[in-house]
Design a protein around this motif. Structure first.
Motif, mmCIF file in Angstrom:
data_model
loop_
_atom_site.group_PDB
_atom_site.id
_atom_site.type_symbol
_atom_site.label_atom_id
_atom_site.label_comp_id
_atom_site.label_asym_id
_atom_site.label_seq_id
_atom_site.Cartn_x
_atom_site.Cartn_y
_atom_site.Cartn_z
ATOM 1 N N THR A 478 0.822 -1.214 0.000
ATOM 2 C CA THR A 478 0.000 0.000 0.000
ATOM 3 C C THR A 478 0.853 1.259 0.000
ATOM 4 O OG1 THR A 478 -0.135 0.000 2.427
ATOM 5 C CG2 THR A 478 -1.881 -1.152 1.208
ATOM 6 N N SER A 479 2.174 1.099 -0.015
ATOM 7 C CA SER A 479 3.086 2.240 -0.024
ATOM 8 C C SER A 479 4.145 2.048 -1.110
ATOM 9 C CB SER A 479 3.767 2.387 1.337
ATOM 10 O OG SER A 479 2.836 2.284 2.388
ATOM 11 N N PRO A 480 3.749 1.748 -2.345
ATOM 12 C CA PRO A 480 4.732 1.351 -3.353
ATOM 13 C C PRO A 480 5.702 2.455 -3.738
ATOM 14 C CG PRO A 480 2.580 1.695 -4.355
ATOM 15 C CD PRO A 480 2.377 1.763 -2.873
ATOM 16 N N HIS A 481 5.323 3.692 -3.540
ATOM 17 C CA HIS A 481 6.181 4.785 -3.994
ATOM 18 C C HIS A 481 6.920 5.475 -2.840
ATOM 19 C CE1 HIS A 481 4.324 4.167 -7.832
ATOM 20 N NE2 HIS A 481 3.120 4.470 -7.351
ATOM 21 N N ARG A 486 10.738 -0.209 -0.644
ATOM 22 C CA ARG A 486 11.541 -1.203 -1.351
ATOM 23 C C ARG A 486 12.589 -1.812 -0.440
ATOM 24 N NH1 ARG A 486 16.420 -0.932 -3.239
ATOM 25 N NH2 ARG A 486 16.486 1.362 -3.044
ATOM 26 N N ARG A 487 13.248 -0.982 0.349
ATOM 27 C CA ARG A 487 14.302 -1.486 1.225
ATOM 28 C C ARG A 487 13.732 -2.327 2.357
ATOM 29 N NH1 ARG A 487 17.773 3.898 2.155
ATOM 30 N NH2 ARG A 487 19.287 2.477 3.104
ATOM 31 N N MET A 536 6.450 5.401 10.717
ATOM 32 C CA MET A 536 6.622 6.765 11.213
ATOM 33 C C MET A 536 6.914 7.731 10.069
ATOM 34 S SD MET A 536 8.596 6.413 14.889
ATOM 35 C CE MET A 536 9.814 5.154 14.474
ATOM 36 N N ALA A 537 7.721 7.286 9.094
ATOM 37 C CA ALA A 537 8.032 8.151 7.956
ATOM 38 C C ALA A 537 6.777 8.464 7.150
ATOM 39 C CB ALA A 537 9.077 7.475 7.066
ATOM 40 N N ARG A 538 5.916 7.465 6.981
ATOM 41 C CA ARG A 538 4.657 7.718 6.263
ATOM 42 C C ARG A 538 3.841 8.775 6.988
ATOM 43 N NH1 ARG A 538 -0.004 3.167 5.326
ATOM 44 N NH2 ARG A 538 1.257 2.529 3.537
#
Length: 588
Positions: A478-481, A486-487, A536-538
């Protein structure tokens, strides 16, 4: 010692923006009327005031005076008794306790943050109340209605304390070896005889009674851990009206002289035919005691976070004030003889490591608190079962990884101070000493790692692990970008491959699981923290406020400088057990 200030902004960020706790509480009927964001804020504010103003000022003096033992009596350091009275009057011992018996019934997501504040302010002081809260949890889950009605209200009030009596001189991790005996009395009570060691708060002058939860064996008990029963043994006997009566035949034989947590009384307890009552079913005491043990394991993990947070605060302030040498790019303070040491790359490396690991741990503790709340309060059977599986899987990770990281962070904090970190007045050396025990008690971290790999992963064919891995996969999808997805997915893939490798090798070699256990737990811990940092970054993305920008920068540091540690750890875990058994015992 540096003054403590609770990280309330970060705690609210986790509750409200990362995990959306108020929305969760509205889906759990038992919590809907008890708690909302306004009340949660008020509780955190009050906990912060108590931690900074009442408990933290006793930390250094408590360490210097220590708990004192004389003729079977223990005296806590000056100020502890009065502070504990204030703490208890506020209802903090029963914060998450059952309201039916006088607890406040607050969610675990909130109580883990309050516990962190207490441990950061004064680890020795915090232990007295957290042991009581854990004892209450075990009694509420397993004791008869009569025992609960008789003992829980006074324990939640903080008038009576609780202790956990497991270890004996010859029986530590292998509790099946205990020798403490229980024989039935004519009135249905039991006579408990034996010696227990390393009992936190086994004797103290803070409360008028102490309710010991004691593991012992009945005369006809099966051998080993299958023959252990659990008993409630009060320091002072209680009549049918809840009044204190005669002193029970249980006494403190001595207290330990320790490296740290010196204000916490670590007692040798002698039970000489002491009167006790069975908790739960005969010969099933270890399972009942695990209710308390698992609570304490998370709590002790939080001790690691709290000590690290206190060390970090002091190190940041010192690094901003202490002037030594010039910045690599040239003088920053033209009118001063030197620049503050925070300009130097290695100091920043240490501070960012402390910040990333402490805030990652705080997020993971809140996440685990969320699972505990769902497991306890959700009306949906499937939700409860899923949460229970995650709690079982993640509790040993939390206890061990929080405390391993806690020591690393406190050592970094001491190092930032240089020589001043090694001397008494700055407080960093006490934090290093106090946090060190957290890797040892409530099951050493090696035991936690073995529990994770054998009981929580291998025993169910990776079923519990798959639940957690699937959750992370869903988050990534749900957070592909997003920058870290990716990491995070790549790191999870490594953990999945390592888990599959161990499921295969451990089935044919009994040494493989133990050989890989600690490295595997650390790989797991770093990836769990990566998941927390991605979340948290999201929550921080797209927000200009300095707090959110610092979150994003710290997330980048975590993924760039700390997550790569899994590469060497994974290699070590895959190296197998053969190299551990090349030497004979007499060659060591």
């Amino acid at each position: 010692m540096h003054d403590y200030k609770a990280p309330l902004r970060d705690m609210r960020f986790l509750l409200n923006e990362v995990f959306d706790a108020p929305a969760l509480w509205q889906t759990l009927p038992a919590l809907t009327e008890r708690i909302d964001s306004t009340m949660a804020d008020a509780i955190l504010e009050e906990a912060a005031k108590l931690a900074a103003g009442l408990i933290a000022p006793l930390n250094r003096s408590g360490d210097e005076q220590g708990a004192q033992w004389e003729n079977g009596l223990v005296t806590t350091p000056a100020g502890f008794r009065e502070a504990y009275g204030t703490y208890a009057e506020g209802g903090w011992v029963g914060l998450a306790g059952n309201p039916e018996y006088g607890g406040m019934g607050m969610p675990k997501m909130l109580s883990v943050q309050c516990e962190e504040m207490a441990y950061a302010a004064n680890a020795s002081f915090a232990l007295y109340s957290t042991l009581s809260a854990g004892a209450c949890l075990a009694l509420d889950a397993h004791a008869s209605a009569a025992l609960k009605s008789k003992y829980l209200p006074a324990m939640y009030e903080g008038r009576w304390a609780g202790s956990m009596c497991l270890t004996e001189p010859h029986a530590g991790s292998d509790l099946g070896l205990i020798r403490t005996k229980a024989t039935v009395n004519a009135d249905g009570s039991y006579a408990i005889t034996g010696t227990k060691i390393f009992i936190t708060g086994g004797e103290q002058d803070l409360t008028e009674n102490i309710i010991h939860l004691v593991l012992a064996k009945l005369p006809d008990a099966p051998a080993g851990s299958r023959g252990i029963s659990l008993f409630l043994v009060p320091k002072v006997l209680v009549d049918d009206h809840g009044k204190l009566g005669l002193r029970n035949t249980v006494a403190c034989g001595s207290i330990e002289h320790k490296m740290g947590i010196k204000a916490s009384a670590t007692c040798v307890m002698n039970f000489d035919g002491a009167t006790g009552w069975l908790v739960g079913e005969p010969n099933k005491g270890l399972a009942a005691m695990f209710t308390m043990m698992n609570y304490e394991r998370l709590s002790i993990g939080i001790q690691g976070i709290g000590c690290a947070a206190r060390s970090y605060q002091a190190a940041v302030d010192y690094a901003c004030e202490r002037k030594q040498s010039r910045a690599p790019q040239g003088a920053q303070l033209k009118n001063a003889a030197a620049d503050p040491i925070i300009v130097h790359p290695d100091v920043r490396r240490m501070l960012l490591t402390m910040k990333a690991m402490t805030e990652g741990g705080r997020a993971f503790a809140t996440y685990l608190g969320q699972q505990l709340d769902i497991a306890k309060y959700s009306p949906q059977v499937e939700q409860r079962a899923r949460a229970e599986a995650l709690v079982a899987l993640l509790t040993p990770v939390a206890k061990a990884f929080f405390t391993d990281a806690g020591l690393e962070c406190c050592v970094h904090g001491q190092q930032v101070f240089g020589g001043h970190g090694y001397i008494r007045e700055w407080g960093q050396e006490q934090l290093v000493r106090d946090v060190r025990i957290a890797q040892i008690y409530e099951g050493t971290n090696g035991i936690q790692a073995l529990d994770l790999i054998t009981r929580k992963v291998l025993a169910n064919g990776g079923e519990f692990f798959s639940i957690f891995a699937s959750e992370i996969r869903s988050f990534v999808e749900t957070s592909p970008h997003e920058a870290f997805s990716r990491r995070l997915a790549e790191a999870l893939g490594q953990l999945e491959a390592l888990t599959s490798h161990l499921l295969e090798t451990a089935s044919s070699n009994p040494y493989e699981a133990g050989a890989a256990a600690v490295d595997y737990l650390h790989v797991f811990g770093y990836i769990a923290y990566a998941y927390m940092w991605a979340r948290m970054a999201r929550a921080a993305s797209g927000k200009a406020d300095s707090f959110y920008q610092a979150k994003l920068a710290t997330a980048h540091f975590y993924f760039d400088r700390l997550l790569p540690r899994i590469e060497s750890l994974s290699s070590a875990a895959r190296a197998g057990s053969a190299c551990l058994y090349v030497l004979d015992a007499d060659q060591f």
